[in-house]
Design a protein around this motif. Sequence first.
Motif, mmCIF file in Angstrom:
data_model
loop_
_atom_site.group_PDB
_atom_site.id
_atom_site.type_symbol
_atom_site.label_atom_id
_atom_site.label_comp_id
_atom_site.label_asym_id
_atom_site.label_seq_id
_atom_site.Cartn_x
_atom_site.Cartn_y
_atom_site.Cartn_z
ATOM 1 N N ALA A 126 -24.161 -3.827 23.978
ATOM 2 C CA ALA A 126 -24.394 -5.196 23.515
ATOM 3 C C ALA A 126 -25.866 -5.507 23.291
ATOM 4 N N LYS A 127 -26.765 -4.648 23.778
ATOM 5 C CA LYS A 127 -28.197 -4.918 23.663
ATOM 6 C C LYS A 127 -28.729 -4.340 22.354
ATOM 7 N N VAL A 128 -28.847 -5.195 21.366
ATOM 8 C CA VAL A 128 -29.340 -4.793 20.037
ATOM 9 C C VAL A 128 -30.413 -5.782 19.606
ATOM 10 N N ALA A 129 -31.619 -5.273 19.360
ATOM 11 C CA ALA A 129 -32.718 -6.134 18.947
ATOM 12 C C ALA A 129 -32.971 -6.083 17.446
ATOM 13 N N THR A 130 -32.447 -5.087 16.759
ATOM 14 C CA THR A 130 -32.620 -5.000 15.308
ATOM 15 C C THR A 130 -32.044 -6.253 14.653
ATOM 16 N N SER A 131 -32.803 -6.836 13.738
ATOM 17 C CA SER A 131 -32.407 -8.121 13.133
ATOM 18 C C SER A 131 -31.959 -7.948 11.692
ATOM 19 N N ALA A 132 -31.046 -8.820 11.290
ATOM 20 C CA ALA A 132 -30.565 -8.878 9.906
ATOM 21 C C ALA A 132 -30.748 -10.312 9.412
ATOM 22 N N LYS A 133 -31.674 -10.508 8.500
ATOM 23 C CA LYS A 133 -31.968 -11.838 7.961
ATOM 24 C C LYS A 133 -31.309 -11.992 6.595
ATOM 25 N N LYS A 134 -30.634 -13.126 6.418
ATOM 26 C CA LYS A 134 -30.006 -13.403 5.124
ATOM 27 C C LYS A 134 -31.078 -13.748 4.111
ATOM 28 N N THR A 135 -30.975 -13.180 2.923
ATOM 29 C CA THR A 135 -31.907 -13.438 1.835
ATOM 30 C C THR A 135 -31.109 -13.889 0.615
#
Length: 377
Positions: free
Chosen positions: A135-144
């Motif tokens: 559950a520990k995920v720091a990678t981010s996904a930003k909507k563009t």
Amino acid sequence: MDLTLSDEQRLLRESADRFVSETYTADHRRKIAGDPLGFSTNIWKQFADLGWLALPISEAHGGLGGGAIEIGILMEAFGRGLVSEPYLSTVVIGASLISECGTEAQKQDLLPKIADGSLVLAFAHSERQARFDLAKVATSAKKTPDGWRLDGHKTAVLDGSAAGQIIVSARNDDGKLGLFLVPRGAAGLTSRDFPRLGGGRACNLDLSGVQLPADALLGDGSDALPAIEAAVDRAMAALGAEAVGIMQTLLDQTLEYTKIRKQFGRPLSANQVIRHRLADMAMQCDEARSMALRAALMADAEPVARSRAASGAKAKIGRCARFVAEQSVQLHGAMGVTEELDIGSYFKRLLAFDTLFGGSAHHYRRHAALGGRAIQA
């Protein structure tokens, strides 16, 4: 409970054992060790021709509709030959995630390509700070406006350098985990490749402003953590079967060596202490085989039961594997760590198994924590 293999399963085991014994010789493994991919593309195509890549994929998407038991039969044979082809990352994990999370259009597009061998996948999920916590995920996904932007770091991505598509986990602005298809060579994606202990290759990934189209997201944006947990549990069951194949091979080779190696005019196997140690090795192999089979049988159970079975198998088999590997090396004497014998290679693969997706200590804790959840339920 009847645990007898069906006729189809027996034929699968016989064909897999025959193919592996004829193909994966010591010379072949030495040749593959120097390959930048870490495996043979020709053999991968043979896997497809044999139907092994289509085994767990549903018939509606070009597969054979097999289950965890069939995967375990294959993986045990793969363990005997120290197979380094990306079966775990592509078929066991990748196809499972696409089947669980993908839209129907994505399934129709990707799963047949996995089945025919034209698409190799990798799963980039582990991060340095996570310590095996899924559950520990720091990678981010930003909507563009055009889709998505990914930023983060991933470690120990199995077969990442050979994959045509990498399934990357990342958190979106709502905090949900999503899975994104990142093509190899995407702008902003940096890969650092390295050989895996015991064969095969892996890589670390840096994602810096990786731009993806909107349809790179697998599925409809629902939280992917349950699907990730299910896929990793199935992967641990498959790895357990592979470890059993390795352990059995070490036992067989050690038994044969002690019969022909003489000391003071008698074979080593005539020594009662040696016989006791061989019996202990055989017992550990049987215990590991039982745990791997249980994990496979529980692969489609409800989440808590499935995860407890997978963690229990990973913890127990890890301990059994280390014991068998250490005894095998010791009973071979100095020969056990030379390049002339395969004993050292099998030993390294078992060490890698013990740490992949978490070691025994981690999974004992996970098993206990899940037990508390089951009691509360």
